[in-house]
Design a protein around this motif. Sequence first.
Motif, PDB file in Angstrom:
ATOM      1  N   ALA A  26       2.196   5.478 -20.374  1.00  0.00           N
ATOM      2  CA  ALA A  26       3.138   4.491 -19.837  1.00  0.00           C
ATOM      3  C   ALA A  26       4.465   4.664 -20.586  1.00  0.00           C
ATOM      4  N   HIS A  27       4.854   5.923 -20.737  1.00  0.00           N
ATOM      5  CA  HIS A  27       6.033   6.265 -21.525  1.00  0.00           C
ATOM      6  C   HIS A  27       7.303   5.605 -20.980  1.00  0.00           C
ATOM      7  N   TYR A  28       8.119   5.154 -21.890  1.00  0.00           N
ATOM      8  CA  TYR A  28       9.409   4.515 -21.605  1.00  0.00           C
ATOM      9  C   TYR A  28       9.259   3.162 -20.912  1.00  0.00           C
ATOM     10  N   MET A  29       8.079   2.597 -20.968  1.00  0.00           N
ATOM     11  CA  MET A  29       7.889   1.243 -20.453  1.00  0.00           C
ATOM     12  C   MET A  29       7.855   0.305 -21.656  1.00  0.00           C
ATOM     13  N   HIS A  30       9.019  -0.031 -22.106  1.00  0.00           N
ATOM     14  CA  HIS A  30       9.286  -0.878 -23.241  1.00  0.00           C
ATOM     15  C   HIS A  30       9.287  -0.104 -24.554  1.00  0.00           C
ATOM     16  N   SER A  31       8.652   1.065 -24.603  1.00  0.00           N
ATOM     17  CA  SER A  31       8.768   1.932 -25.771  1.00  0.00           C
ATOM     18  C   SER A  31       8.523   3.376 -25.342  1.00  0.00           C
ATOM     19  N   VAL A  32       9.054   4.288 -26.109  1.00  0.00           N
ATOM     20  CA  VAL A  32       9.042   5.697 -25.728  1.00  0.00           C
ATOM     21  C   VAL A  32       7.634   6.256 -25.585  1.00  0.00           C
ATOM     22  N   GLY A  33       6.800   6.096 -26.582  1.00  0.00           N
ATOM     23  CA  GLY A  33       5.457   6.679 -26.565  1.00  0.00           C
ATOM     24  C   GLY A  33       4.395   5.657 -26.216  1.00  0.00           C
ATOM     25  N   ASN A  34       4.614   4.915 -25.165  1.00  0.00           N
ATOM     26  CA  ASN A  34       3.726   3.819 -24.800  1.00  0.00           C
ATOM     27  C   ASN A  34       2.481   4.328 -24.062  1.00  0.00           C
ATOM     28  N   PHE A  35       1.357   3.676 -24.313  1.00  0.00           N
ATOM     29  CA  PHE A  35       0.112   3.949 -23.614  1.00  0.00           C
ATOM     30  C   PHE A  35      -0.530   2.624 -23.222  1.00  0.00           C
ATOM     31  N   GLN A  36      -1.400   2.681 -22.226  1.00  0.00           N
ATOM     32  CA  GLN A  36      -2.172   1.516 -21.781  1.00  0.00           C
ATOM     33  C   GLN A  36      -3.643   1.885 -21.806  1.00  0.00           C
ATOM     34  N   ASP A  39     -10.242   0.305 -18.320  1.00  0.00           N
ATOM     35  CA  ASP A  39     -11.706   0.235 -18.392  1.00  0.00           C
ATOM     36  C   ASP A  39     -12.258   0.439 -16.982  1.00  0.00           C
ATOM     37  N   PRO A  40     -12.859   1.605 -16.710  1.00  0.00           N
ATOM     38  CA  PRO A  40     -13.336   1.868 -15.353  1.00  0.00           C
ATOM     39  C   PRO A  40     -14.558   1.031 -14.959  1.00  0.00           C
ATOM     40  N   LEU A  41     -15.287   0.506 -15.926  1.00  0.00           N
ATOM     41  CA  LEU A  41     -16.451  -0.322 -15.612  1.00  0.00           C
ATOM     42  C   LEU A  41     -16.018  -1.677 -15.040  1.00  0.00           C
ATOM     43  N   SER A  42     -15.107  -2.336 -15.724  1.00  0.00           N
ATOM     44  CA  SER A  42     -14.614  -3.642 -15.252  1.00  0.00           C
ATOM     45  C   SER A  42     -13.455  -3.486 -14.262  1.00  0.00           C
ATOM     46  N   LYS A  43     -12.877  -2.288 -14.195  1.00  0.00           N
ATOM     47  CA  LYS A  43     -11.720  -1.984 -13.346  1.00  0.00           C
ATOM     48  C   LYS A  43     -10.493  -2.792 -13.758  1.00  0.00           C
ATOM     49  N   ILE A  44     -10.371  -2.980 -15.082  1.00  0.00           N
ATOM     50  CA  ILE A  44      -9.239  -3.708 -15.646  1.00  0.00           C
ATOM     51  C   ILE A  44      -8.279  -2.723 -16.295  1.00  0.00           C
ATOM     52  N   LEU A  45      -6.986  -2.876 -15.974  1.00  0.00           N
ATOM     53  CA  LEU A  45      -5.928  -2.153 -16.656  1.00  0.00           C
ATOM     54  C   LEU A  45      -5.275  -3.122 -17.634  1.00  0.00           C
ATOM     55  N   PHE A  46      -5.416  -2.828 -18.916  1.00  0.00           N
ATOM     56  CA  PHE A  46      -4.741  -3.595 -19.961  1.00  0.00           C
ATOM     57  C   PHE A  46      -3.359  -2.956 -20.114  1.00  0.00           C
ATOM     58  N   SER A  47      -2.342  -3.617 -19.559  1.00  0.00           N
ATOM     59  CA  SER A  47      -1.048  -2.987 -19.313  1.00  0.00           C
ATOM     60  C   SER A  47      -0.001  -3.212 -20.392  1.00  0.00           C
ATOM     61  N   GLY A  48      -0.357  -3.832 -21.494  1.00  0.00           N
ATOM     62  CA  GLY A  48       0.626  -4.059 -22.550  1.00  0.00           C
ATOM     63  C   GLY A  48       1.770  -4.920 -22.055  1.00  0.00           C
ATOM     64  N   ASP A  49       3.001  -4.464 -22.258  1.00  0.00           N
ATOM     65  CA  ASP A  49       4.170  -5.243 -21.843  1.00  0.00           C
ATOM     66  C   ASP A  49       4.500  -5.112 -20.359  1.00  0.00           C
ATOM     67  N   LEU A  50       3.885  -4.162 -19.688  1.00  0.00           N
ATOM     68  CA  LEU A  50       4.119  -4.034 -18.248  1.00  0.00           C
ATOM     69  C   LEU A  50       3.425  -5.188 -17.528  1.00  0.00           C
ATOM     70  N   GLY A  51       4.185  -5.960 -16.798  1.00  0.00           N
ATOM     71  CA  GLY A  51       3.648  -7.143 -16.129  1.00  0.00           C
ATOM     72  C   GLY A  51       3.813  -8.407 -16.948  1.00  0.00           C
ATOM     73  N   ALA A  52       4.356  -8.279 -18.172  1.00  0.00           N
ATOM     74  CA  ALA A  52       4.559  -9.460 -19.008  1.00  0.00           C
ATOM     75  C   ALA A  52       5.396 -10.476 -18.249  1.00  0.00           C
ATOM     76  N   ASN A  53       5.050 -11.740 -18.433  1.00  0.00           N
ATOM     77  CA  ASN A  53       5.765 -12.802 -17.736  1.00  0.00           C
ATOM     78  C   ASN A  53       5.894 -13.998 -18.652  1.00  0.00           C
ATOM     79  N   LEU A  54       7.016 -14.673 -18.551  1.00  0.00           N
ATOM     80  CA  LEU A  54       7.341 -15.765 -19.451  1.00  0.00           C
ATOM     81  C   LEU A  54       6.916 -17.085 -18.835  1.00  0.00           C
ATOM     82  N   VAL A  55       5.763 -17.544 -19.251  1.00  0.00           N
ATOM     83  CA  VAL A  55       5.226 -18.806 -18.752  1.00  0.00           C
ATOM     84  C   VAL A  55       4.734 -19.630 -19.939  1.00  0.00           C
ATOM     85  N   SER A  56       4.426 -20.890 -19.698  1.00  0.00           N
ATOM     86  CA  SER A  56       3.922 -21.746 -20.761  1.00  0.00           C
ATOM     87  C   SER A  56       2.543 -21.266 -21.209  1.00  0.00           C
ATOM     88  N   GLY A  57       2.106 -21.728 -22.350  1.00  0.00           N
ATOM     89  CA  GLY A  57       0.778 -21.357 -22.842  1.00  0.00           C
ATOM     90  C   GLY A  57      -0.312 -21.722 -21.856  1.00  0.00           C
TER      91      GLY A  57
END
Length: 153
Positions: A26-36, A39-57
């Motif tokens: 996920a290079h250049y997505m908030h940092s140069v050497g970024n990775f995400q 998990d193919p079992l749960s089919k979840i992408l843990f995307s780091g800062d990609l998709g981050a959104n500013l909402v209340s707790g």
Amino acid sequence: AGRVIGIPPQGMEVNLAGQDLFIIPAHYMHSVGNFQVYDPLSKILFSGDLGANLVSGQDAAKVIEGAEAFQVHRAASGMDGFHRRYMGGQKVCRLWTHMVRGMDIDWIVPQHGASFKGKETVTAFLDWFEALESGPDLLSQEDFQFPVPNPTQ
């Protein structure tokens, strides 16, 4: 020594306690050497800062489901401003999206804010991100001007 494993630019598969996970670029997505992490079992992408959104707790615990819900959440959560500022340009967005469309993802989970669940939601997220102008796409010569000295100081 031997505890740190370098990740090649194309990412890699790792086995963690018997479970295969994929480290994807996920290079250049908030940092140069970024990775995400995917998990193919749960089919979840843990995307780091990609998709981050500013909402209340309280709202951060929400799961956004459906294309319409994604658009409403996007408009209300400050996603566009953050992503336009910190992602590495439309070329990077398109390259990453092309890679991810070939994966079987049911849930995108960023490290900040609400997550995006379901194929329809994931598709809406990818459609938005693929077309996003960001980072250097938005710069012009006006952003690179020497400040005019203030004669009153």
